[in-house]
Write a protein that holds these residues in place. Structure first.
Motif, short mmCIF file in Angstrom:
data_model
loop_
_atom_site.label_atom_id
_atom_site.label_comp_id
_atom_site.label_asym_id
_atom_site.label_seq_id
_atom_site.Cartn_x
_atom_site.Cartn_y
_atom_site.Cartn_z
N ARG A 408 0.82 -1.22 0.00
CA ARG A 408 0.00 0.00 0.00
C ARG A 408 0.85 1.27 0.00
O ARG A 408 0.37 2.33 -0.37
CB ARG A 408 -0.92 0.01 1.23
CG ARG A 408 -2.17 -0.81 1.08
CD ARG A 408 -3.25 -0.35 2.05
NE ARG A 408 -2.80 -0.40 3.43
CZ ARG A 408 -2.91 -1.45 4.22
NH1 ARG A 408 -3.47 -2.55 3.76
NH2 ARG A 408 -2.48 -1.42 5.46
N ARG A 429 -8.24 1.72 -12.62
CA ARG A 429 -8.76 1.35 -11.30
C ARG A 429 -7.93 0.26 -10.61
O ARG A 429 -8.14 -0.03 -9.44
CB ARG A 429 -10.22 0.91 -11.45
CG ARG A 429 -11.04 1.00 -10.18
CD ARG A 429 -12.50 0.71 -10.44
NE ARG A 429 -13.25 1.91 -10.76
CZ ARG A 429 -13.88 2.15 -11.90
NH1 ARG A 429 -13.84 1.24 -12.86
NH2 ARG A 429 -14.54 3.26 -12.11
N LYS A 432 -6.66 1.39 -7.43
CA LYS A 432 -7.60 1.48 -6.31
C LYS A 432 -8.91 0.85 -6.79
O LYS A 432 -9.70 1.49 -7.48
CB LYS A 432 -7.81 2.94 -5.91
CG LYS A 432 -8.71 3.13 -4.70
CD LYS A 432 -8.90 4.62 -4.41
CE LYS A 432 -9.85 4.85 -3.23
NZ LYS A 432 -10.12 6.29 -3.02
N THR A 433 -9.12 -0.40 -6.42
CA THR A 433 -10.19 -1.19 -7.03
C THR A 433 -11.58 -0.64 -6.75
O THR A 433 -12.51 -0.90 -7.50
CB THR A 433 -10.11 -2.64 -6.55
OG1 THR A 433 -10.11 -2.67 -5.11
CG2 THR A 433 -8.84 -3.31 -7.06
N ASP A 434 -11.74 0.11 -5.65
CA ASP A 434 -13.07 0.63 -5.32
C ASP A 434 -13.23 2.10 -5.70
O ASP A 434 -14.14 2.79 -5.23
CB ASP A 434 -13.34 0.46 -3.82
CG ASP A 434 -12.31 1.19 -2.95
OD1 ASP A 434 -11.27 1.63 -3.50
OD2 ASP A 434 -12.53 1.30 -1.73
N ALA A 435 -12.36 2.60 -6.57
CA ALA A 435 -12.41 4.01 -6.95
C ALA A 435 -13.66 4.31 -7.77
O ALA A 435 -14.12 3.50 -8.57
CB ALA A 435 -11.17 4.38 -7.77
N GLU A 439 -13.07 9.64 -9.56
CA GLU A 439 -11.67 9.49 -9.15
C GLU A 439 -10.82 8.98 -10.30
O GLU A 439 -9.68 9.41 -10.49
CB GLU A 439 -11.57 8.53 -7.96
CG GLU A 439 -12.13 9.09 -6.65
CD GLU A 439 -12.11 8.07 -5.54
OE1 GLU A 439 -11.54 8.37 -4.47
OE2 GLU A 439 -12.67 6.96 -5.74
N ARG A 483 -2.85 5.14 -13.17
CA ARG A 483 -3.07 4.07 -12.20
C ARG A 483 -2.27 4.34 -10.93
O ARG A 483 -2.77 4.18 -9.82
CB ARG A 483 -2.64 2.74 -12.84
CG ARG A 483 -2.89 1.53 -11.99
CD ARG A 483 -2.78 0.27 -12.84
NE ARG A 483 -1.45 0.08 -13.40
CZ ARG A 483 -1.17 -0.76 -14.40
NH1 ARG A 483 -2.13 -1.45 -14.98
NH2 ARG A 483 0.06 -0.89 -14.84
N LYS A 487 -3.59 5.36 -7.01
CA LYS A 487 -3.20 4.61 -5.81
C LYS A 487 -2.80 5.55 -4.68
O LYS A 487 -2.98 5.24 -3.49
CB LYS A 487 -2.06 3.65 -6.14
CG LYS A 487 -1.73 2.73 -4.98
CD LYS A 487 -0.73 1.65 -5.37
CE LYS A 487 -0.48 0.69 -4.20
NZ LYS A 487 0.48 -0.37 -4.55
N ASN A 488 -2.19 6.68 -5.04
CA ASN A 488 -1.84 7.71 -4.05
C ASN A 488 -0.95 7.15 -2.94
O ASN A 488 -1.18 7.37 -1.76
CB ASN A 488 -3.11 8.33 -3.45
CG ASN A 488 -2.81 9.58 -2.63
OD1 ASN A 488 -1.84 10.29 -2.92
ND2 ASN A 488 -3.61 9.83 -1.61
#
Length: 577
Positions: A408, A429, A432-435, A439, A483, A487-488
């Motif tokens: 992470r 995505r 971040k799979t739930d973006a 976003e 991508r 993820k940030n």
């Protein structure tokens, strides 16, 4: 046997399917035994006692009996095969999951095509074996037991004569089966080679055509395919030997029964009806026994495949979570390599490397090919573990962190631009799979990708094909940057992210990278020194050791290896064409 027992363990969760199949097997076996038993009284009632009522009812009775048998056969086959398929599905899921948990070193040792073959071809061979053995044990086993009861009831002496040959048939079956297992493992290995060639040629088709080497690849494929045939031909040979050898041995038992049984009938020790009933039962008995022995070959093939599959499942991961991980939410961005040494085999790739990057710093790694730059970047996310020394985040050894917590903290953009055969939105995505869609779009805008995405036929829903084949190099790279932006993560790894791009694409990608690098600790590997001139620190590696470190101006003033690399690049650029 250990391999076979382990194979059977996967069927336990589906025990109720086996129960239904077993109950239906008793119906099938019981029907066969009843038919063999009823031959004698039916013949006596119809032909000796001239009972026309039974004769009239016989066709309907036969129809009812076979309808019942057909229903039982359907239930048995359906539930046993679905149970086997579910068990094989679990095995395929497990081998894939275990493979995904292994370190990169494992994938370097095993070609992609070979791993694909183990998951598909080897597991498929296991499926055939499981279906054969379970079906055989249930249906043919129950049928054989029922028919054995009939022949022993009719005449135990003749039954013993016919039964004596059955154990003898197991001898060639065992020897042939052992040979088939070994040949099966070898042929599956050759099939892995074929799959590997297919994977390499289809993924590198552009290069093959560009160099005019299609015919060479075809020749190589034919040779490997011929090698596979060499092993599979031997398997077929032993498979073909199995049935005749058993039939010859069984013929001895049939001949002996006919001899002694015929004499018993002639001496009136046995009625013709009883003898005929016995012969029918014996003939019906040999068929399921022959199928049981034939299934032994299929089981041996399955065991050969299972041994190859379990080799992967049993592979111990080199990189694992610690027994007592340190809780870790988000790194501040301080990264340290402390006296790090690393070797792939016997040769050290890094030797006593010490390097510190503070929060928000950009550290560039330069040096000749093979200097160890990519290895440094690979040690930070624990793609490999250091041989000596330690990699630390905020003073904590990365080996003390859970792998999920560690990953992470890191975003990676490398020169391979790995994209998947999915939509543009889902590729972004991945960071971040739930973006949300908003976003995803924000990340694409920051990566200067939104404009070309909106020109695609379906915008963000456009499927980009295998490895993003429908996009240009610069477009693929900007999606990878989007991508990473999404993820940030506080730590960013850039492995030659612009090395394969033209000048215009590099300019766009560099603008996207500048957005990505804001407020992140960044490690940059770059062959193009123009992209790292403003790095906070440039670290020069040679033969696995740090030989220089400083800013661009400081290193140029020293006149060392960096100055040499700088003059080679910028001098070449200024030379007239």
């Amino acid at each position: 046997m250990n391999t076979f027992k382990r194979l059977v363990q996967y069927s336990k969760p589906y025990w109720w399917r086996f129960v239904i199949s077993m109950a239906a097997s008793f119906g099938v076996g019981g029907t066969d035994a009843a038919l063999a038993y009823l031959v004698e009284p039916l013949m006596r009632k119809i032909f000796t006692e001239k009972n026309m009522m039974i004769f009239m009812m016989l066709p309907a009775a036969i129809m009812i009996l076979y309808v019942f048998r057909g229903i039982c056969r359907f239930l048995q086959d359906y539930f046993i095969r679905t149970a086997g398929q579910l068990a094989i599905q679990d095995i395929r899921n497990e081998i894939y999951a275990r493979t995904m948990g292994l370190a990169l070193r494992f994938f370097q040792r095993n070609p992609t095509g070979v791993l694909m073959s183990r998951i598909m071809n080897d597991v498929g061979s296991m499926q055939d074996g499981v279906a054969n053995v379970v079906t055989g044990l249930l249906r043919d086993g129950v049928t054989a037991i029922g028919l054995l009861g009939v022949i022993f009831y009719r005449d135990w002496r003749l039954a013993i004569i016919s039964f004596l040959v059955i154990p003898v048939t197991a001898v060639p079956a065992q020897k042939i089966g052992r040979r088939i297992k070994n040949l099966s493992k070898q042929s599956l290995g050759r099939m892995g080679d074929i799959t590997s060639i297919l994977q390499e040629t289809f993924s590198g088709i552009k290069v093959i055509k560009a160099f005019g080497l299609s015919e060479r690849e075809v020749t190589k494929f034919r040779a490997t395919n011929r090698d596979y045939y060499h092993y599979i031909r031997k398997t077929y040979k032993y498979d073909a030997l199995n049935a005749p050898s058993m039939e010859i041995i069984m013929a001895i038992g049939i001949a002996a029964v006919m001899w002694f049984g015929g004499k018993a009938v002639l001496k009136s020790h046995m009625t013709p009806e009883e003898f005929f009933s016995f012969v029918v039962a014996m003939g019906m008995l040999y068929s399921p026994i022959k199928r049981l022995l034939n299934s032994y070959s299929a089981v041996q093939r399955a065991i050969g495949a299972a041994e190859r599959v379990f080799e992967v499942i049993d592979e111990r991961p080199e990189i694992t979570d610690p027994a007592q991980p340190v809780p870790f939410d988000r790194a501040s961005g301080n990264v340290e390599l402390r006296n790090v040494s690393f070797r792939y085999g016997d040769d050290y790739v890094l030797k006593n490397v010490s390097l510190t990057a503070r929060r928000g710093e950009v550290v560039a790694l330069v040096g000749p090919s093979g200097a160890g730059k990519t290895t440094v970047v690979s040690l930070i996310p624990r793609f490999y573990d250091v041989t000596d020394g330690a990699v630390l985040f905020d003073g904590i050894d990365v080996r003390q962190l859970r792998l999920d917590d560690l990953m992470r903290q890191i975003a990676l953009v490398d020169q391979e631009t790995t994209l998947f055969n999915d939509s543009i939105a889902d590729n972004i995505r991945y960071g971040k799979t739930d973006a949300s869609d908003a976003e995803v779009e924000a990340a694409a805008r920051a990566a200067y990708a939104h404009e070309f995405i909106m020109e695609m036929p379906e915008g963000y829903a456009t499927n980009i094909g295998d490895r993003g084949v429908r996009l240009s190099g610069g477009q693929r790279q900007r999606l990878c940057i989007a991508r990473a932006i999404l993820k940030n993560a506080p730590i960013l790894l850039l492995d030659e992210a612009t090395s394969a791009l033209d000048t215009e694409s590099e300019h766009m990608v560099q603008k996207a990278l500048n957005n990505l690098m804001k407020n992140r600790t960044t490690f940059v590997i770059a062959h193009r020194l123009s992209t790292i001139l403003h790095a906070d620190r440039i670290v020069v590696l040679e033969r696995g050791e740090i030989v220089e470190s400083g800013t661009n101006d400081e290193l140029l003033a020293r006149g060392g290896l960096y100055r040499k690399l700088y003059d080679m690049q910028f001098g070449a650029a200024e030379t007239p064409a």
